[in-house]
Structure formats: C-alpha cells, structure tokens
Write a protein that holds these residues in place. Structure first.
Motif, PDB file in Angstrom:
ATOM      1  N   ASP A   4       0.826  -1.187   0.000  1.00  0.00           N
ATOM      2  CA  ASP A   4       0.000   0.000   0.000  1.00  0.00           C
ATOM      3  C   ASP A   4       0.866   1.245   0.000  1.00  0.00           C
ATOM      4  O   ASP A   4       1.966   1.271   0.569  1.00  0.00           O
ATOM      5  N   LYS A   5       0.368   2.287  -0.643  1.00  0.00           N
ATOM      6  CA  LYS A   5       0.957   3.604  -0.476  1.00  0.00           C
ATOM      7  C   LYS A   5       0.738   4.031   0.968  1.00  0.00           C
ATOM      8  O   LYS A   5      -0.347   3.864   1.528  1.00  0.00           O
ATOM      9  N   VAL A   6       1.763   4.576   1.604  1.00  0.00           N
ATOM     10  CA  VAL A   6       1.683   4.954   3.018  1.00  0.00           C
ATOM     11  C   VAL A   6       1.943   6.448   3.164  1.00  0.00           C
ATOM     12  O   VAL A   6       2.939   6.962   2.644  1.00  0.00           O
ATOM     13  N   GLU A   7       1.033   7.142   3.843  1.00  0.00           N
ATOM     14  CA  GLU A   7       1.213   8.547   4.167  1.00  0.00           C
ATOM     15  C   GLU A   7       1.223   8.690   5.686  1.00  0.00           C
ATOM     16  O   GLU A   7       0.774   7.804   6.412  1.00  0.00           O
ATOM     17  N   THR A   8       1.727   9.811   6.146  1.00  0.00           N
ATOM     18  CA  THR A   8       1.788  10.048   7.593  1.00  0.00           C
ATOM     19  C   THR A   8       1.231  11.431   7.922  1.00  0.00           C
ATOM     20  O   THR A   8       1.320  12.366   7.125  1.00  0.00           O
ATOM     21  N   THR A   9       0.638  11.536   9.075  1.00  0.00           N
ATOM     22  CA  THR A   9       0.160  12.811   9.602  1.00  0.00           C
ATOM     23  C   THR A   9       0.160  12.715  11.114  1.00  0.00           C
ATOM     24  O   THR A   9       0.453  11.642  11.685  1.00  0.00           O
ATOM     25  N   THR A  10      -0.171  13.796  11.778  1.00  0.00           N
ATOM     26  CA  THR A  10      -0.238  13.766  13.239  1.00  0.00           C
ATOM     27  C   THR A  10      -1.592  13.262  13.717  1.00  0.00           C
ATOM     28  O   THR A  10      -1.679  12.422  14.609  1.00  0.00           O
ATOM     29  N   CYS A  11      -2.662  13.774  13.109  1.00  0.00           N
ATOM     30  CA  CYS A  11      -4.014  13.352  13.500  1.00  0.00           C
ATOM     31  C   CYS A  11      -4.820  13.062  12.252  1.00  0.00           C
ATOM     32  O   CYS A  11      -4.888  13.890  11.342  1.00  0.00           O
ATOM     33  N   CYS A  12      -5.462  11.906  12.215  1.00  0.00           N
ATOM     34  CA  CYS A  12      -6.359  11.543  11.117  1.00  0.00           C
ATOM     35  C   CYS A  12      -7.774  11.463  11.675  1.00  0.00           C
ATOM     36  O   CYS A  12      -8.040  10.661  12.577  1.00  0.00           O
ATOM     37  N   ILE A  13      -8.655  12.300  11.140  1.00  0.00           N
ATOM     38  CA  ILE A  13     -10.039  12.351  11.590  1.00  0.00           C
ATOM     39  C   ILE A  13     -10.912  11.685  10.539  1.00  0.00           C
ATOM     40  O   ILE A  13     -10.898  12.079   9.369  1.00  0.00           O
ATOM     41  N   VAL A  14     -11.678  10.703  10.945  1.00  0.00           N
ATOM     42  CA  VAL A  14     -12.568   9.979  10.036  1.00  0.00           C
ATOM     43  C   VAL A  14     -13.977  10.519  10.221  1.00  0.00           C
ATOM     44  O   VAL A  14     -14.570  10.378  11.279  1.00  0.00           O
ATOM     45  N   GLY A  15     -14.495  11.156   9.184  1.00  0.00           N
ATOM     46  CA  GLY A  15     -15.834  11.734   9.239  1.00  0.00           C
ATOM     47  C   GLY A  15     -15.801  13.234   9.077  1.00  0.00           C
ATOM     48  O   GLY A  15     -15.183  13.938   9.881  1.00  0.00           O
TER      49      GLY A  15
END
Length: 416
Positions: A4-15
């Motif tokens: 899979d392509k992988v990205e990074t962030t500090t916070c991922c909000i679903v919705g």
C-alpha cells in the motif's frame, strides 16, 4: 506482493460532519497537521441537523467567524412555539442567555461545513479529502497507528499519532474495532420530507400536536424541512393507508401546510430516519478516540446533536493540541476528553429519553397515538415562565458549554 501507499500525519479524523470538520479546523489552526476523511463527494445531504444554538454561535464569535455564519443563516428564532390542538404555546426562550447571539439559527449544514472547511484550508496543516472512505484501522502492538483508506485513486494507508472516529451513528470504525454500544431504546422514528413554506407563515412554531400526531417544521429560506414523528415500525402501516391520507394528516396537524402538502407527489420523497439514542461506555483506546454521534448518538429531540458534537470537538482540541504538537500524546489524554464530555452527553440523552417517555409512553405499538399526558399539560401551564427559561438554557447552551482555548499557531496563518 503489492505494498500500500503509506502517508503520515499527526491526527487523522474519520468523518467530515460537524465534529470532524470542527476538530480538524481547530487543530490545524493550532499548527497540528491533520487529515480529515469524508466518504461522500460533497456535504449535500437533506436530512442533516441544521439548528445552530447560542453555544455554537458563541464559539464562532470567539473564532472571529460569526459574521460569516450569520450570512448563511436561513432563519433566526429568539423563542420557539409549540402548537397543541390548535393553540399556540410559547416554548423555550433564549433572550436571557449570556451570549452575543440570543437566538437559534437555522443554518443548512452543508453551508456550515463548507464554511468551516474553507477556513481550514487557509492553513497548510489542514488536509480535507472528500470521497475517501476509511475502511479499517491499523494496529501495531495493540495500538491504533492509522487507517486504511479507499478513494477513487485507489487504496492506501494513513499512519497517525491519533485517529479520531467522528463518523456518526453508523461509525465504520466503531464496527471495525468491535466497540460495545449500549442502546437506551427509543420508541419513535421520523419521516422527513420537504414542503414549500406558506407565504403567511412566520416559521416560529417548531412543533405541532393534534389528534395523536406530531409534526416538526424546520424553516429554511424557501421551504420547510418537515418531520412527522411516528411510532417505531409504523411506516409500513402509514404507506398502506395511502399518500392521500398522509397529506390529509399533515393538513389536519398543521393547517397552514394543508395546501402545500399537495405538492408531496410520491413516497420516494418521504425518507425514514431511524432514531437512535446510544453510547459507548469507553470512548477511547490507545491511539483512537470517538467523539460526536460515534460516541453518543442523539435523538433529534431539541435539535441538540450537532451542538453537542461541536462541544466534543472543542474540548478535544483544548485537551489534545499540546500533546499532539509535542509528540507526547498518551491514553490518559484521550481519557480526559471522555471525562470532560461524557457527563454532558449522558445528561442530554437522559433528558431526551425522559421526553420520549412522557410524550410517547411505554406503548410500542406502531398504531398507538402520540398524546401529551394531562399532567404534562398542567405542569407546563403552571410553571411556564420557569420552564421556558430552563429549556432555553439547556437547549441553547447545553449542560457543559465549551470555549476555544487552543491558540493559533501564528498570526500570519490566521483566517481572514
């Protein structure tokens, strides 16, 4: 094997509803990199909550966005009215609240979310991805460290220090993580439909009771969003009686809608909203936090759901910004969000359940009429002035109003 392509962030909000967009905006404003995932291609849904209460308007004032919100407000109500059997009765009043805006604003939710997302995009740390579905969480050593995403461009992974599930009462992440959901039980559902607004109607009467039926009329600029409250499981019986009978019932309960009800031409224009009141005993686990309806689904009673969800978002931003920014986020910080917000959410749900019981009783028969008991009518008459102010306080402000404490990352990045 394809990776899979992988990205990074500090916070991922679903919705990308009110809780998710508001939290994403506040975190980005404070300099926290955030990705918000919204599974739909736009915000245009007819049956989102539209009532923005004084508590939320006060938050918008604190953020310097009140004028923009008022520009998209379809209708303002300083006091709401209820019509019982043809008699108009004054309901909750907001004139005494300690806020700049002493009224409820009826704001199309898609316009409100668009405004917030446009403000969020003014920060480099805000990344809103529409038409992107989070299908599952990723765990390492028992900790949630990201989500798997599906979009028109393919599947990929986002790794994050924190995943926030703000994906509503049908939360995908709630199901994917096998969360325990406790149902409070609701005896009603709602039939939603749109009708033209009669020219002579002032829009201030929100609820109508007559002959065992109840209608809620939500004013917009050009039309009413109308809800007929029904017993759970009663829609099939209503359809069997026919659309003409349904239109006649609307006209009997709310005479001003009798003529415009003729414009309701097909059952496909009537949508069933399944009403739920439920909650999670635990809103978090290591690396994952639930807020809004994903943590505590509300009834439409009082129109408080969107406002409680936004209060969750503000509290989460207040408590989590510094740990996220410093890389020190721990489970105790997520627990603190639940500790802060759960009492208000549960009090609101308990009030809704009590109101359901008073109005609709314990009889669960789909054909049972909706009748306001005599003791409620007498109590409302005896204590009307006090009840109007109390209802205005708890509907308008909630049980635990929040204020924005998270700071802007830098003055140069502030929204205009």
């Amino acid at each position: 094997m394809k990776m899979d392509k992988v990205e990074t962030t500090t916070c991922c909000i679903v919705g990308g509803g009110p809780a998710g967009i508001f939290l994403g905006f506040l975190l980005a404003r404070a300099g926290v990199p955030v990705v918000v995932l919204e599974k739909h291609a736009d915000f245009l849904r007819d049956f989102r909550g539209d009532t923005i209460h004084p508590s939320t308007l006060e938050l918008m004032n604190e953020l310097g966005l009140l004028d923009q919100v008022l520009e998209i407000t379809d209708f303002r109500a300083e006091q709401l009215y209820v019509n019982f059997e043809g008699r108009s009765i004054a309901g909750p009043t907001f004139a005494h609240l300690p806020t700049k805006c002493k009224f409820i604003g009826f704001v199309p939710q898609w316009d409100f979310l668009t405004l917030l997302s446009e403000q969020g995009r003014k920060f480099d740390t805000f990344d809103l991805r529409m038409n992107t579905h989070a299908s599952d969480v990723i765990r390492e050593h028992g900790k949630v460290v990201g989500v798997r995403c599906e979009s028109p461009d393919g599947e990929y992974t986002i790794r994050a220090d924190l995943v926030v599930a703000a994906d509503g009462r049908s939360s995908t992440l709630r199901a994917a993580t096998n969360q325990q959901v406790i149902e409070d039980g609701v005896p009603i559902d709602a039939l939603w439909f749109r009708l033209d607004r009669p020219a002579e109607d002032d829009g201030h009467t929100l609820a109508w009771f007559r002959d065992g039926h109840m209608l809620v009329t939500i004013p917009r600029r050009t039309h009413y969003q109308v809800a007929m409250i029904i017993r759970k499981g009663g829609f099939d019986a209503i359809k069997q009686r026919g659309l003409n009978h349904f239109r006649e019932t609307i006209g009997v309960v709310c005479p001003s809608l009798k003529q415009v009800a003729e414009g309701l031409g097909d059952w496909k224009d009537v949508k069933l909203l399944t009403v739920q009141v439920n909650h999670l005993p635990k809103w978090y686990e290591d690396g994952l936090l639930f807020i809004g309806d994903a943590a505590h689904a509300m009834s439409p009673m009082g129109g408080v759901g969107i406002n409680v969800a936004i209060q969750d978002a503000v509290a989460a931003a207040n408590l989590l910004t510094e740990p996220l920014r410093s890389g020190s986020l721990a489970t105790k910080h997520l627990q603190a969000v639940q500790t802060r917000r759960e009492p208000a959410a549960r009090k609101t749900q308990h009030w809704q359940v009590r109101m359901h019981a008073m109005l609709f009783g314990g009889n669960t028969s789909p054909d049972q009429a909706i009748l306001v008991p005599w003791y409620a009518k007498i109590g409302a008459w005896l204590f009307a002035p006090i009840l109007r102010r109390l209802a205005g306080k708890y509907i308008g402000m909630g049980f635990q109003p929040e204020h924005v404490e998270s700071k802007r990352a830098s003055t140069s990045d502030q929204p205009d």
